[in-house]
Every structure is written in structure tokens, then in C-alpha cells.
Design a protein around this motif. Structure first.
Motif, PDB file in Angstrom:
ATOM      1  N   THR A 191       0.806  -1.231  -0.659  1.00 36.98           N
ATOM      2  CA  THR A 191      -0.252   0.148  -0.112  1.00 36.98           C
ATOM      3  C   THR A 191       0.955   1.482   0.254  1.00 36.98           C
ATOM      4  OG1 THR A 191      -1.962  -1.013   0.943  1.00 36.98           O
ATOM      5  CG2 THR A 191      -1.856   1.073   1.848  1.00 36.98           C
TER       6      THR A 191
ATOM      7  N   ALA B 162       1.188   4.115  -3.087  1.00 34.15           N
ATOM      8  CA  ALA B 162       0.998   5.589  -2.585  1.00 34.15           C
ATOM      9  C   ALA B 162       1.667   6.622  -2.995  1.00 34.15           C
ATOM     10  CB  ALA B 162       0.743   5.751  -1.349  1.00 34.15           C
TER      11      ALA B 162
ATOM     12  N   VAL C 198      -5.000   8.289  -8.165  1.00 35.44           N
ATOM     13  CA  VAL C 198      -4.999   7.884  -7.252  1.00 35.44           C
ATOM     14  C   VAL C 198      -5.151   6.557  -8.362  1.00 35.44           C
ATOM     15  CG1 VAL C 198      -5.919   9.341  -5.926  1.00 35.44           C
ATOM     16  CG2 VAL C 198      -7.714   8.019  -7.475  1.00 35.44           C
TER      17      VAL C 198
ATOM     18  N   SER D 269      -9.444   1.327  -7.261  1.00 33.01           N
ATOM     19  CA  SER D 269     -10.355   1.315  -5.919  1.00 33.01           C
ATOM     20  C   SER D 269     -10.182   1.923  -5.388  1.00 33.01           C
ATOM     21  CB  SER D 269      -9.299   0.392  -5.077  1.00 33.01           C
ATOM     22  OG  SER D 269      -7.978   0.610  -4.970  1.00 33.01           O
ATOM     23  N   THR D 270      -8.896   3.158  -5.202  1.00 36.04           N
ATOM     24  CA  THR D 270      -9.644   4.839  -4.645  1.00 36.04           C
ATOM     25  C   THR D 270     -10.238   5.427  -4.861  1.00 36.04           C
ATOM     26  OG1 THR D 270      -7.109   4.428  -3.885  1.00 36.04           O
ATOM     27  CG2 THR D 270      -8.460   6.647  -3.385  1.00 36.04           C
ATOM     28  N   SER D 271     -10.257   5.458  -6.912  1.00 35.30           N
ATOM     29  CA  SER D 271     -11.710   6.680  -7.453  1.00 35.30           C
ATOM     30  C   SER D 271     -12.829   5.712  -7.272  1.00 35.30           C
ATOM     31  CB  SER D 271     -10.938   6.247  -8.498  1.00 35.30           C
ATOM     32  OG  SER D 271     -11.168   5.665  -9.321  1.00 35.30           O
TER      33      SER D 271
ATOM     34  N   VAL E 159     -13.840   4.506  -4.507  1.00 37.21           N
ATOM     35  CA  VAL E 159     -14.079   5.254  -2.702  1.00 37.21           C
ATOM     36  C   VAL E 159     -14.955   6.666  -3.070  1.00 37.21           C
ATOM     37  CG1 VAL E 159     -13.722   5.850  -0.826  1.00 37.21           C
ATOM     38  CG2 VAL E 159     -12.954   3.434  -1.589  1.00 37.21           C
TER      39      VAL E 159
ATOM     40  N   VAL F 226      -9.122  11.104   3.017  1.00 34.99           N
ATOM     41  CA  VAL F 226      -7.615  10.151   3.017  1.00 34.99           C
ATOM     42  C   VAL F 226      -7.427   9.440   4.376  1.00 34.99           C
ATOM     43  CG1 VAL F 226      -5.628   9.853   3.094  1.00 34.99           C
ATOM     44  CG2 VAL F 226      -6.735  10.749   0.582  1.00 34.99           C
TER      45      VAL F 226
ATOM     46  N   LEU G  30      -9.902   6.322   4.809  1.00 30.78           N
ATOM     47  CA  LEU G  30      -9.020   5.658   4.659  1.00 30.78           C
ATOM     48  C   LEU G  30      -8.430   4.894   5.448  1.00 30.78           C
ATOM     49  CD1 LEU G  30      -9.791   6.324   0.852  1.00 30.78           C
ATOM     50  CD2 LEU G  30     -11.210   4.929   2.128  1.00 30.78           C
TER      51      LEU G  30
ATOM     52  N   ARG H 223      -8.036   0.928   6.858  1.00 28.21           N
ATOM     53  CA  ARG H 223      -7.457   0.072   6.935  1.00 28.21           C
ATOM     54  C   ARG H 223      -6.281  -0.406   7.623  1.00 28.21           C
ATOM     55  NH1 ARG H 223      -6.839  -4.405   4.957  1.00 28.21           N
ATOM     56  NH2 ARG H 223      -4.096  -4.675   4.805  1.00 28.21           N
TER      57      ARG H 223
END
Length: 113
Positions: A2, A6, A20, A23-25, A27, A88, A91, A95
Motif C-alpha cells: 500500500t 501510494a 489515485v 479502487s480509491t477512485s 471510494v 484519506v 481510509l 485500513r
């Protein structure tokens, strides 16, 4: 993995834009952020295992047209912090909790002070 992803999003990005992974897009899109497809890029340390990574640029936040929409979005992020940085942060915290839960055999142990 991860942290590497990033870092690569930052180093392979375009100045002045937020890049991004897909998957982040998703969200962010659920939270009202507009995304723009950049395309698939090679990401060192990730692409060797999973292939090229589909990436998006985060363009802006859509304006909510009603009080109800604004209230729902604020509730989703908590305490009315309806910004990209708040999302962010949420998130990352989620996690972290998932990782702790996995390490504890599926249970979330509370710290006692």
C-alpha cells in the motif's frame, strides 16, 4: 504494498494533480468527487505482480444540490469534514483497524489505559 503504491502514485503523477488507483477512485466517486481517467500505467513494485495499474485524476468535488445530499455526505465522512484529506484520513484509519483485526484473529481488541 500500500505504501509503495501510494508513493508511486505521487512519483508518476502530474504536477498539480492528484492521481489515485482505481479502487480509491471508486471510494472518492461515491463521496462526490469527480474523477478523470488517466489510463493504465506501469508502477514499479506493483506491475510486476499485478500488471499495469488503472489510474484516475481527482478533478474536483461536485456541488451537492440539496440539503439532504450535503447532510448524507457529511455523515459519511464524520463531523462535517467533507474534504479529500478527511476522506484519506478515514481510509487510512479504516485500513489500520482492519489490519489490527486480522492480527487479532478477527477480533478488534480495545486498548485499556
Amino acid at each position: 504494498m500500500t505504501v509503495n503504491l501510494a508513493s508511486r502514485m505521487d512519483s508518476t503523477g502530474v504536477s498539480g494533480r492528484i492521481q489515485v488507483p482505481e479502487s480509491t477512485s471508486h471510494v472518492l466517486a461515491e463521496r462526490g468527487f469527480v474523477r478523470e481517467l488517466r489510463g493504465e500505467i506501469y508502477v514499479k513494485g506493483v506491475s510486476e505482480r499485478q500488471g499495469n495499474v488503472k489510474t484516475y485524476f481527482v478533478r474536483s468535488r461536485e456541488l451537492c444540490s440539496s440539503y439532504v445530499e450535503r447532510s448524507v455526505n457529511r455523515a459519511a465522512l464524520g463531523l462535517g469534514r467533507n474534504t479529500l484529506s478527511a476522506l484519506v484520513f478515514t481510509l487510512v484509519q479504516t485500513r489500520k483497524r482492519e489490519t489490527q483485526r486480522e492480527a487479532n484473529g478477527g477480533f478488534h481488541l480495545l486498548e485499556v489505559s
